[in-house]
Enzyme design. Structure first.
Site, mmCIF file in Angstrom:
data_model
loop_
_atom_site.group_PDB
_atom_site.id
_atom_site.type_symbol
_atom_site.label_atom_id
_atom_site.label_comp_id
_atom_site.label_asym_id
_atom_site.label_seq_id
_atom_site.Cartn_x
_atom_site.Cartn_y
_atom_site.Cartn_z
ATOM 1 N N SER A 148 -3.751 5.774 0.650
ATOM 2 C CA SER A 148 -4.027 6.715 -0.433
ATOM 3 C C SER A 148 -4.801 6.014 -1.536
ATOM 4 O O SER A 148 -4.839 4.784 -1.606
ATOM 5 C CB SER A 148 -2.718 7.267 -1.013
ATOM 6 O OG SER A 148 -2.111 6.318 -1.888
ATOM 7 N N ASP A 149 -5.413 6.778 -2.419
ATOM 8 C CA ASP A 149 -5.930 6.202 -3.647
ATOM 9 C C ASP A 149 -4.767 6.091 -4.633
ATOM 10 O O ASP A 149 -3.645 6.539 -4.362
ATOM 11 C CB ASP A 149 -7.074 7.043 -4.214
ATOM 12 C CG ASP A 149 -8.043 6.206 -5.045
ATOM 13 O OD1 ASP A 149 -7.633 5.154 -5.571
ATOM 14 O OD2 ASP A 149 -9.214 6.608 -5.183
ATOM 15 N N TYR A 150 -5.030 5.529 -5.774
ATOM 16 C CA TYR A 150 -4.022 5.185 -6.780
ATOM 17 C C TYR A 150 -3.181 6.410 -7.170
ATOM 18 O O TYR A 150 -3.679 7.328 -7.822
ATOM 19 C CB TYR A 150 -4.747 4.630 -7.998
ATOM 20 C CG TYR A 150 -3.929 3.860 -8.996
ATOM 21 C CD1 TYR A 150 -4.019 2.465 -9.064
ATOM 22 C CD2 TYR A 150 -3.109 4.492 -9.907
ATOM 23 C CE1 TYR A 150 -3.303 1.743 -10.004
ATOM 24 C CE2 TYR A 150 -2.385 3.789 -10.845
ATOM 25 C CZ TYR A 150 -2.487 2.407 -10.893
ATOM 26 O OH TYR A 150 -1.774 1.693 -11.832
#
Length: 734
Positions: free
Chosen positions: A276-278
């Protein structure tokens, strides 16, 4: 390497069979180094970039002892301490992965990706990525969150600086090259790192150019424009892919089964890691597509998300969901199997510290040859937008004034510049001093800062300009004005910079505008009033030297835009490969009212895709199309003669476009299908040849499948998407 390969897979399965459920779930969690060290009461303090709403927190030692990876450890000492304290508490001694955003350099900083793509040299992107990998690996980094393969059409979005631009074909070429550069031929080599293609998918289409905003598009647009570059990176062997913050078809990408399972796994056969991204898994709650954290964890796992970055939905909820029978543990095994496989590929089980060498780190950064490559990359990335004949400047000039906030500033690295240091960057003033030595008086005066309304520095700047033979205006956006969370509604030079330009031009001096920015800007007024304009982007560590090389003719500009520059922000999005509409304007002089057009500006961009000038002239002639019928397995050839008719040796990027004259769906006016960069001495000519094969004509048709449809195709070659010569028409028939 396939997941079914031995002996790696045998080792993975053996290890997986020994792991508890909690240990498996821990592999699917990524946090920052500070969280680890704080959990074990370490005295080492670590500063980590924060790019989301969750920052510093403390987690239990039990959770941390099963952790899988680390975000943004930036040096070998920190990586060593984190790995050491972690392995002391991890039951099975499964090493951590260290990941970092190495976007356009680690310590040696290269031009931002939008600039580097303007070189139209995938090999150069591969070389710069190779250096970035060597520097990052020496500091203990195993994975970079690059390349960014997002196609972009809206310069209001700050992250256009990280993208190769608006064309799916060129974007794919650059993405694949960067993957090859980062990963090399052997992931276990100490100077390679694993590449992570991002952001999957369609992040570059955020509405209004506002970061993290929603995305709404048809599947045909997604597949024909946005997906190809991601796939090119995957096909080049990228080990990871990162999900994007946006929704697609109403579902956040991080929990989108269509994207992660149907397209990525089933259609493309991707067997690597999805991260995932942040905090993007947690953010699905705010998208209102997940009821709560438990629901988000369930959706993420079922969609095929392997690693959750920073947020804690997996480690907080997956174990209970398995125990209640609401998720299948086989899905967890599937994810952990991929994570462990990557760790084996990187050789971390052989030696968890293999990339962590404090002495090697000291020698690996900012080498002389790395700086030379950075200088070359910057030269080849800067686009000459206008030249009334004052460039190149003569070296016998006696005095030069450099005016503007970038006159003597090292803040020319741009966003996501790794560990690059502004004080190590060559400024414009220093580059001129290096070029001209002591023979020329060089005066630098900022005149104003980047964005305020303070004009108190004008007088000193104007005095410096008035007393000099030549004026170089070093203007642009402050570095934080582009990049992540760097969206802008106005595409003008900020603050009082425009007023300072006006005042300097009143002096009547030979003047060159050098621009530092991370996006296309509105430049119509400057084009009409300034004799010469050089688009330098954020050029990196050697920017000042490269600018001096170009301004004084030791290098000839050859770069060309990979993103259209609009007349004004009201024209956005504007891009070359658009659809024609049922009432096309056609020629720009067409004044009939009831057409798809603006009343006050042209439809076309101010500077088109592929545009860029040189100090010499290139003439195109003798176009030809060899073959008028294309069949499966066959090919036709487009040919053009290009001659250097100017006085300088130079490079020209010859571009080939195809127009599908009709199809089962509306087709773009033009599509880039090939390019060649050639070097010609004055008077020299060359014949440039393009081979067109059926698969180049494939697209996602009305049948919801990729295919080449029978029909007629027109071929063009030229200097850019506006200045083209027709080669001819061929028919594809089955």
């Amino acid at each position: 390497m396939k997941l079914t390969d031995s002996p790696v897979q045998t080792k993975v399965e053996e290890l997986l069979s020994e792991m508890t459920l909690a240990e498996k779930i821990g592999q699917m969690f990524q946090t920052d180094p500070g969280t680890v060290l704080r959990s074990y009461h370490s005295k080492i303090e670590v500063s980590t970039p924060v790019t989301g709403p969750i920052s510093e927190r403390t987690l239990s030692k039990e959770l941390i002892s099963n952790l899988g990876s680390i975000l943004s450890a930036t040096d070998a000492q920190t990586a060593y301490e984190v790995q050491k304290v972690f392995l002391q508490h991890n039951r099975l001694k499964i090493p951590l992965l260290f990941m970092f955003d190495i976007i356009h350099g680690f310590r040696t900083v290269f031009p931002i990706p939008l600039g580097l793509a303007s070189s139209w040299e995938p090999k150069l992107a591969e070389e710069t990525s190779r250096v970035a990998a060597a520097e990052g690996a020496a500091s203990g980094i195993n994975v970079t969150f690059a390349p960014m393969a997002d196609l972009v059409r809206d310069p209001r979005w700050g992250r256009v600086m990280e993208s190769p631009g608006e064309d799916p074909y060129l974007n794919g070429q650059m993405a694949a090259a960067m993957v090859r550069g980062f990963q090399g031929d052997d992931l276990k080599a100490l100077d390679t790192i694993a590449a992570c293609v991002k952001h999957f998918a369609a992040y570059g289409a955020a509405e209004g150019g506002r970061d993290y905003n929603t995305v709404d598009m048809s599947e045909a647009t997604l597949r024909n424009y946005y997906l190809p570059a991601y796939k090119a990176g995957i096909d080049a062997g990228a080990e990871l892919i990162m999900t994007s913050f946006n929704v697609y078809d109403g579902v956040p990408a991080t929990t989108n089964s269509f994207l992660l399972r149907n397209v990525l796994r089933e259609e493309w056969g991707f067997e690597g890691v999805v991260i995932s991204d942040y905090t993007s898994l947690w953010e699905t709650i705010f998208h209102m597509s997940s009821k709560d954290g438990e629901d988000a964890a369930k959706q993420g796992l079922e969609a095929g998300l392997d690693i959750e970055m920073i947020s804690t939905e997996y480690i907080s909820h997956l174990e209970q969901l398995v125990e209640r029978g609401e998720v299948d543990v086989a899905l967890i095994d599937e994810a952990v199997r991929r994570i462990l496989t990557l760790k084996f590929k990187l050789g971390l089980f052989d030696d968890p510290y293999r990339y962590i060498n404090i002495e090697r780190e000291k020698e690996a950064h900012l080498k002389h040859e790395y700086r030379q490559l950075a200088r070359k990359a910057a030269q080849k990335s800067m686009v000459l937008l206008k030249n009334d004949g004052i460039l190149p400047l003569k070296k016998d000039v006696k005095s030069v004034a450099v005016i503007g906030p970038f006159a003597d500033s090292g803040r020319i690295l741009g966003g996501w510049s790794g560990l690059g240091k502004p004080e190590e960057a060559v400024t414009v003033k220093q580059g001129l001093i290096n070029k001209l030595e002591n023979d020329v008086k060089i005066t630098a005066a900022a005149g104003c800062d980047y964005s305020s309304n303070d004009v108190s520095g004008f007088q000193a700047a104007l005095e410096a300009a008035a007393s000099s033979e030549v004026v170089i205006l070093a203007m642009g956006e402050e570095d934080h004005m582009s990049g992540e969370a760097g969206s802008r509604a106005y595409l003008t030079l900020p603050g009082v910079q425009p007023k300072l330009v006006e005042e300097v031009l009143k002096l009547g001096k030979p003047t060159v505008l050098v621009l530092f920015n991370g996006r296309p800007l509105e430049l119509k007024w400057y084009h009409e009033h300034v004799p010469a304009i050089l688009e330098a982007w954020f050029p990196g560590t050697e920017g000042g030297n490269a600018i001096a090389d170009l301004l004084f003719g030791d290098a000839n500009p050859s770069a060309k835009l990979t993103m259209s520059f609009p007349y004004t922000v009201g024209q956005v999005p504007v891009y070359y490969n658009c659809l024609n509409t049922g009432r096309p304007k056609g020629h720009e002089d067409n004044d009939f009212r009831f057409l798809s057009k603006y009343l006050d500006i042209p439809n076309a961009p101010f500077y088109p895709f592929g545009y860029g000038l040189s100090y010499t002239e290139f003439t195109y002639s003798d176009t030809a199309l060899i073959g008028d019928t294309l069949t499966p397995g066959g090919s036709v050839k487009a040919m053009v003669t290009v001659q250097n008719t100017g006085n300088y040796a130079g490079e020209e990027i010859v571009q080939m476009y195809v127009r599908d004259l009709w199809g089962s769906t509306s087709r773009p006016l033009l599509e880039l299908k090939g390019f060649h960069k050639i070097h010609l001495a004055p008077g020299e000519k060359a014949t440039v040849e393009f081979v067109i094969e059926p698969e180049m004509l494939s697209y996602f048709t009305a049948k919801k499948q990729y295919e080449v449809e029978e029909g007629d195709f027109k071929v063009f070659v030229g200097k850019n998407a506006r200045d083209l010569i027709e080669c001819g028409t061929f028919t594809y028939t089955i």
